[in-house]
Structure formats: structure tokens, C-alpha cells
Design an enzyme around this catalytic site. Structure first.
Site, PDB file in Angstrom:
ATOM      1  N   HIS A   1      90.925   7.252 -17.863  1.00 53.07           N
ATOM      2  CA  HIS A   1      90.629   6.979 -19.264  1.00 53.07           C
ATOM      3  C   HIS A   1      88.834   7.615 -20.037  1.00 53.07           C
ATOM      4  O   HIS A   1      89.316   7.571 -21.250  1.00 53.07           O
ATOM      5  CB  HIS A   1      90.730   5.041 -19.120  1.00 53.07           C
ATOM      6  CG  HIS A   1      91.963   4.275 -19.675  1.00 53.07           C
ATOM      7  ND1 HIS A   1      92.388   4.157 -18.019  1.00 53.07           N
ATOM      8  CD2 HIS A   1      93.645   4.381 -20.374  1.00 53.07           C
ATOM      9  CE1 HIS A   1      93.616   4.000 -18.579  1.00 53.07           C
ATOM     10  NE2 HIS A   1      94.471   4.872 -19.280  1.00 53.07           N
TER      11      HIS A   1
ATOM     12  N   GLU B   1     105.905   3.598 -15.285  1.00 47.86           N
ATOM     13  CA  GLU B   1     105.054   3.591 -14.968  1.00 47.86           C
ATOM     14  C   GLU B   1     104.596   3.500 -13.452  1.00 47.86           C
ATOM     15  O   GLU B   1     103.464   3.335 -13.069  1.00 47.86           O
ATOM     16  CB  GLU B   1     103.852   3.656 -16.349  1.00 47.86           C
ATOM     17  CG  GLU B   1     103.761   2.516 -15.944  1.00 47.86           C
ATOM     18  CD  GLU B   1     102.244   2.263 -17.821  1.00 47.86           C
ATOM     19  OE1 GLU B   1     101.202   3.677 -17.330  1.00 47.86           O
ATOM     20  OE2 GLU B   1     101.998   0.942 -17.580  1.00 47.86           O
TER      21      GLU B   1
ATOM     22  N   ASP C   1     100.132   7.064 -14.364  1.00 49.80           N
ATOM     23  CA  ASP C   1     100.445   5.961 -13.804  1.00 49.80           C
ATOM     24  C   ASP C   1     100.900   6.024 -13.212  1.00 49.80           C
ATOM     25  O   ASP C   1     100.870   6.190 -11.495  1.00 49.80           O
ATOM     26  CB  ASP C   1     100.272   4.552 -14.368  1.00 49.80           C
ATOM     27  CG  ASP C   1      98.883   3.889 -14.895  1.00 49.80           C
ATOM     28  OD1 ASP C   1      97.664   4.110 -13.887  1.00 49.80           O
ATOM     29  OD2 ASP C   1      98.956   3.848 -15.874  1.00 49.80           O
TER      30      ASP C   1
ATOM     31  N   CYS D   1     104.810   9.811 -22.633  1.00 49.33           N
ATOM     32  CA  CYS D   1     103.235   9.768 -23.219  1.00 49.33           C
ATOM     33  C   CYS D   1     101.912   9.542 -22.343  1.00 49.33           C
ATOM     34  O   CYS D   1     100.907   9.436 -22.767  1.00 49.33           O
ATOM     35  CB  CYS D   1     103.018   8.282 -23.939  1.00 49.33           C
ATOM     36  SG  CYS D   1     103.238   5.988 -23.106  1.00 49.33           S
TER      37      CYS D   1
HETATM   38  C1  PEP Z   1     100.251   6.744 -18.344  1.00 50.42           C
HETATM   39  O1  PEP Z   1     100.291   5.491 -17.307  1.00 50.42           O
HETATM   40  O2  PEP Z   1     101.056   7.337 -18.550  1.00 50.42           O
HETATM   41  C2  PEP Z   1      99.751   6.126 -19.353  1.00 50.42           C
HETATM   42  C3  PEP Z   1     100.251   6.963 -21.226  1.00 50.42           C
HETATM   43  O3  PEP Z   1      99.305   4.764 -20.066  1.00 50.42           O
HETATM   44  P1  PEP Z   1      97.716   4.868 -19.545  1.00 50.42           P
HETATM   45  O4  PEP Z   1      97.171   6.302 -19.504  1.00 50.42           O
HETATM   46  O5  PEP Z   1      97.174   4.199 -20.698  1.00 50.42           O
HETATM   47  O6  PEP Z   1      97.953   4.723 -18.283  1.00 50.42           O
HETATM   48 MG    MG Z   2      99.374   3.820 -17.485  1.00 50.73          MG
END
Ligand code: PEP
Ligand code: MG
Length: 611
Positions: free
Chosen positions: A209, A451, A475, A522
Site C-alpha cells: 500500500h 481476493e 491480494d 481493481c
Molecule cells: C487488491 O487486493 O487487489 C486490491 C485492489 O485491494 P488492496 O490493494 O487495497 O488490498
Molecule cells: Mg486487497
């Protein structure tokens, strides 16, 4: 990680060092290193070049002011939530941070001993500490913790200077490139891209992140460069190349020239991509892919439109919570959500409910320590354990839905039961709002992020309960392959082309199509041309990614055919190894890019009436 030592000396006569890390956020910057190193090693003072003194003293003055403001703020919050007596605990901290003699003592070390501001702060604190420790009085000797606390606050502001939107930019005598061992996502969220040009960290992965936030803030970054802090001084010249993932310390003239040339080429290419912002992401054979943006900070709304995204496919709402001692109130959240919905309507906003945990930890009263936080009380699990926190957020989102199209999605779902429990709390929130006579849209769709492998494997069972799936590949890859997404040591094992990952994605798409619900992606797989090609070929019709990546993907999709993407997805179905898959898909992607780049972009823009 490979390292190269050059014989070539630059004007400061230091050997150039090249480190390869993980590209985290695009862009190339040349600047001066400011090192964030909270450890103090008294036998190895951190020094700066003489020409860097004024810059370090400027930073110091501002850091003292910021630290004082932070303590005042903390006191007023304590007064509000507890009482004056608790707030008074921080009186000595405030006296200390406002003590001009303390500040001058630090400045003196910077001026005369050429020590970095951070080192000088901690060294002066160490001296005071030693003096106080020798006094036999419990009250006085306990002041040592106060000193350290103040010192840590000042050091934080020396490097991670928060940029309130109304604050004047930090005047820069040099371009600051932050070098740190690690940065948490909330450290990164507090960075001001007007004062920090780029950063590099010793550890970290491509989809951590911290990397995602760097992109959101448009701060070029390289993570996972390995142990470097002991090889670099504050004020050293550095190049951060966030495209190829390199850090160069004390570059040679040839390396500087190369970096400037690369930067120019990328800027020209990106300017070309931008010309397509107003056009749809439509393949050559007429298939329209919906491209939305991922949003981490409400301040990014303008980027969403500027980069040509259609609304927000993933609003990572947790960043609203992370720098606060307690969760924001329903009204505080509502104000932010409303601004985002109103700012983007009629384009939709997909609110992902609080995904705290993993590498995003609550600082306040709800903080909890876990041995394996990515496998712990994260996201929907946390929300179901703290239903009052969850309900406040759902109410705020629902209220914002009166202003424009909104969808809600639950992260990290692993069972149908979690969906049912979350929907129950949502239904109660709706009933309460109705009873109170508050407005909200009655057609807010509800989806889940897929995920976790268990969700993908049972996606046929989840599908009847929701209106859409959003595949979180960041994830999904981490949990499927048992590879920590934020650990650079296993970065080469973090593999979006792994047949297991592709099989799970295919399963989710099939389950969604059978149930007649939408499916989008996403995660970062949507932001890379080769993996976006595979996703579209597998039947994904909408992609959401960091706003900065939208023009590149739009450009790429406008230069391929859906039939080609489908054929490639079918080809890889029978392949057993990710090397084989990667080479096949990447080879064709490169060929498509070259084939199409040979066609002048302007020709197309004229044809479509854009210019
Ligand atoms: C993911 O896990 O792909 C996602 C979009 O959520 P994050 O990256 O915030 O865990
Ligand atoms: Mg995620």
C-alpha cells in the site's frame, strides 16, 4: 538486487552506486538525499555536505513548528475525549519543543559539525537524557521518555512533512529525495509531493500500500533496494527511476545524462497518452472497456477526470481512518464521501468499506497487534467484529448516495456467511436512516472483492448474493501463491502470470457471467498492458487502476483487437508454466505496442476529431 560500483567519480568525488529494486511509482527524479533513519548510532554520525546546511536548518525550523502543532492538537483531543488532567501530561513536551535553546543547540551541531538535522536532534536529546538520568529524582529522570517522544516527532516532521492543502509549499533549496528503511502506508499518505520529489526504501513490494499511495500522490518511488542507508549521506545526489526500479547514488555525468534523456522520452510518451483522455477505451474492433480509477485520498478527484477515467472503481476508504486516534465520525466521513460523489457524478463511485489490517494498521484505541496481520483481523473481519464502526461507515456512504451513483463493496470476503452478516448490518443502517427521515438512494448495488482463493473457488455460491464482483488481484496473488506482497525478498515469486492465479480469475469471471452480474478487476493487474490484455481476453469488461495508469491502458486498449485478446487468453489456457505464459503474452504485447506506435498518434486524433 544487483549492485554496481563505478570507477567514474562525479564532482563530489564519490563512487557511483547503482541499486536495482522494485519499481513502485512511475517517474524519474534527480535530487538530494534526505535520510529517514530513526535509529541513532552515536559512533557513526550522519553528516551533510557544507552546502546543505541552510537547507537542513530550514527543515529543522519547520519540523519544530509542526511537532508543536501536533502536540497542541493531541492535547485538545484529550481535553475533549477525557479531561484537562490527561491533556496536561503533554505540557512538558510542549515546553520542550518550544524551547529555543534546544533548537539552537541542534542548529549549532548542524552548522559546526555538519551533522544531519535528524542526527543532531537525537544527539542533543541523548546528551540531555544522560544529564537527567544522573539526577536522583524519579520525576526528573522520567522526563527522558518525554524527550524521546518529542525527538521522534521532530524527526518524523523532518522527513515526512505533511501537506495540508492550505499550507504554503515547503520552500526548497534542493529537491528532496527521501531514503528510508521502510515507510508505512500512513507515513506515505502524509507526504507532501511539493516537498518530497521521490523516495526509495530498502524494503517493500510492488503492490504494497506504500507503493500504491506513492502512485496516488504522483511521487516517483523505488522500493526494496536492499540495505543502503549506511552507504549514503544526507545531501548526496541521487537518481530515482520509478519506471525501471533503480536508485543511483552519486551518479556519474553519463548516468545523469541517461536519466535526463529517459525522463524526456517518458514525458513525451505520456503527453501523447494524455491526448486520448476524452476518448473511450475502445478496441480497434469496437469493444468498449470501462476504465475507472482507484482513489485513496479525496484530494485525487481532479486526477480521476484529468486522466480520463470514468468514475471510481475502488475507493480505498481506510486512508481516512489511519492517521486518527479514533475512527472518524459518521458526519466526518459523510462530508468526504459527499465531496467525492458530487465531484464525480454522474460517473459512479464504488466505495470499498474499511480495509484496515494487513499493512494498514489503526493507530488509535482499536489498534491490535497480530503475528500475521495479513492473515488476521483485516477488512470485513474487523468490521464484523466492530459493527458500530462498520455501521457508521455504511450510514455515511448511504447518505452520500443521495448525491450520485454509488456502489458498496466488501473487501476480503471468504464465505457466504460474511456477505449475509454484512448485508444484515447494511439493511439495519438503511432502516435506521429511513426512521430518521434521512435521504439515500434505494438502488445502491452491493458487491464483494474476490481476493482470497476461497472466495474465488466458491464464487458460484457467492454470486447470487451480490450485484457485482471486483477481483482484487493484489491480494489474490499474495494469498494464492503464499507470497507477501510487501516483501521484496520474494518479489520474483509474486507472479500475476502464474497459471493458478489465471485459473481462479477465469473461475470468477465464469461464475459472474453465469449469474449475470458484473465483474471487474481493481488490482494492479489492470494497470499493466500485458495483464490487462489477458483480463480483457478472459471476459473482464471493466478495469480500475491508479488514475495515473489510465491513459497508458486506454492507449493500449485502443490499439488492440478484442479478438486478439481472446485468442491470447485461449492460448495460455493450455500452458503449464508462468514463464511460458509471461513470454507469450509479453512478446505479443510488445509487438502490439511497436506495431501501433509506428502509426502516428496524431493521425488517429485527427481521424476522431480530437485535434
Ligand atoms: C487488491 O487486493 O487487489 C486490491 C485492489 O485491494 P488492496 O490493494 O487495497 O488490498
Ligand atoms: Mg486487497
Amino acid at each position: 538486487m544487483r549492485e554496481r560500483q563505478f570507477e567514474v567519480m562525479n564532482d563530489e568525488s564519490a563512487a557511483s552506486i547503482l541499486r536495482r529494486g522494485v519499481p513502485a511509482s512511475p517517474g524519474i527524479r534527480i535530487g538530494r538525499a534526505v535520510i529517514y533513519d530513526p535509529k541513532l548510532n552515536p559512533s557513526a554520525p550522519r553528516t551533510i555536505p557544507a552546502g546543505h546546511v541552510k537547507f537542513q536548518i530550514d527543515l529543522l525550523g519547520r519540523a519544530f513548528v509542526k511537532a508543536a502543532e501536533e502536540i497542541e492538537d493531541l492535547q485538545s483531543k484529550l481535553r475533549e475525549s477525557l479531561d484537562d488532567a490527561h491533556a496536561a501530561i503533554f505540557d512538558p513536551h510542549l515546553l520542550f519543543v518550544r524551547d529555543e535553546a534546544f533548537c539552537e543547540q541542534v542548529a549549532e551541531r548542524i552548522r559546526t559539525r555538519l551533522q544531519s538535522a535528524q542526527y543532531a536532534v537525537m544527539a542533543v536529546i541523548g546528551e540531555l537524557d544522560a544529564q537527567f538520568a544522573s539526577i536522583e529524582d524519579e520525576y526528573i529522570s522520567s522526563r527522558s521518555t518525554d524527550f524521546r517522544d518529542v525527538g521522534n516527532r521532530i524527526c518524523k516532521h523532518l522527513t515526512l512533512i505533511r501537506g495540508e492543502s492550505d499550507a504554503a509549499p515547503i520552500p526548497r533549496s534542493e529537491d528532496v529525495i527521501l531514503i528510508a528503511h521502510d515507510l508505512t502506508p500512513s507515513d506515505t499518505a502524509q507526504m507532501d509531493n511539493r516537498s518530497i520529489m521521490a523516495f526509495a526504501t530498502e524494503v517493500g513490494g510492488r503492490t504494497s500500500h506504500t507503493a500504491i499511495l506513492a502512485k496516488a500522490l504522483e511521487i516517483p518511488a523505488v522500493v526494496g533496494v536492499g540495505a543502503i542507508i549506511d552507504r549514503i549521506k544526507d545531501g548526496d545526489q541521487v537518481i530515482v527511476d520509478g519506471y525501471e526500479g533503480t536508485l543511483v547514488i552519486n551518479p556519474s555525468d553519463a548516468e545523469l545524462r541517461r536519466a535526463r534523456n529517459r525522463k524526456r522520452k517518458h514525458l513525451i510518451r505520456e503527453r501523447d497518452y494524455h491526448k486520448l483522455a476524452a476518448l473511450p477505451a475502445e478496441t480497434v474492433d469496437g469493444f468498449k472497456v470501462e476504465l475507472a480509477a482507484n482513489l485513496e485520498l479525496a484530494s485525487e478527484i481532479d486526477h480521476v477526470k484529468q486522466y480520463g477515467a470514468h468514475g471510481v472503481g475502488l475507493f480505498r476508504t481506510e486512508f481516512l481512518y489511519l492517521d486518527k486516534p479514533k475512527p472518524p465520525s459518521e458526519d466526518e466521513q459523510y462530508e468526504v464521501y459527499l465531496k467525492v460523489v458530487e465531484g464525480l457524478a454522474p460517473a459512479p463511485v464504488v466505495f470499498r468499506t474499511l480495509d484496515v489490517g494487513g499493512d494498514k494498521l489503526f493507530p488509535g484505541s482499536l489498534a491490535h497487534h497480530e503475528k500475521n496481520p495479513f492473515l488476521g483481523l483485516r477488512a470485513i473481519r474487523f468490521c464484523l467484529k466492530h459493527p458500530w464502526v462498520f455501521a457508521a461507515q455504511l450510514r455515511a456512504i448511504l447518505r452520500a448516495s443521495a448525491a450520485g451513483p454509488v456502489r458498496i463493496m466488501f473487501p476480503m470476503v471468504s464465505t457466504v456467511d460474511e456477505i449475509l452478516a454484512a448485508k444484515k448490518i447494511l439493511a439495519e443502517a438503511k432502516r435506521d436512516l429511513e426512521r430518521e427521515g434521512r435521504e439515500f438512494a434505494d438502488n445502491v448495488e452491493v458487491g464483494v472483492m474476490v481476493e482470497i482463493p476461497s472466495a474465488a473457488l466458491t464464487s458460484d455460491a457467492l454470486a447470487p448474493e451480490v450485484d457485482f464482483f471486483s477481483i482484487g488481484t493484489n491480494d489474490l496473488i499474495q494469498y494464492t501463491l503464499a507470497v507477501d506482497r510487501s516483501n521484496e525478498k520474494v518479489n520474483d515469486l509474486y507472479d500475476p502470470f502464474h497459471p493458478a492465479v489465471l485459473r481462479l480469475i477465469r473461475m470468477v469471471v465464469d461464475a459472474a457471467q453465469r449469474e449475470g452480474i458484473d465483474v471487474n478487476v481493481c488490482g494492479e493487474m489492470a494497470a499493466n498492458p500485458a495483464t490487462a490484455l489477458l483480463l480483457v481476453g478472459m471476459g473482464v469488461e471493466s478495469l480500475s487502476m491508479g488514475a495515473v495508469d489510465v491513459p497508458k491502458i486506454k492507449y493500449f486498449l485502443r490499439h488492440i483487437r478484442l479478438s486478439e485478446a481472446r485468442a491470447i487468453a485461449a492460448d495460455v489456457r493450455g500452458m503449464r508454466s508462468s514463464t511460458e505464459i509471461r513470454e507469450h503474452v509479453q512478446g505479443l504485447t510488445d509487438r502490439f505496442i511497436k506495431r501501433r506506435l509506428a502509426r502516428p498518434l496524431d493521425e488517429e486524433l485527427v481521424a476522431t476529431g480530437t485535434i
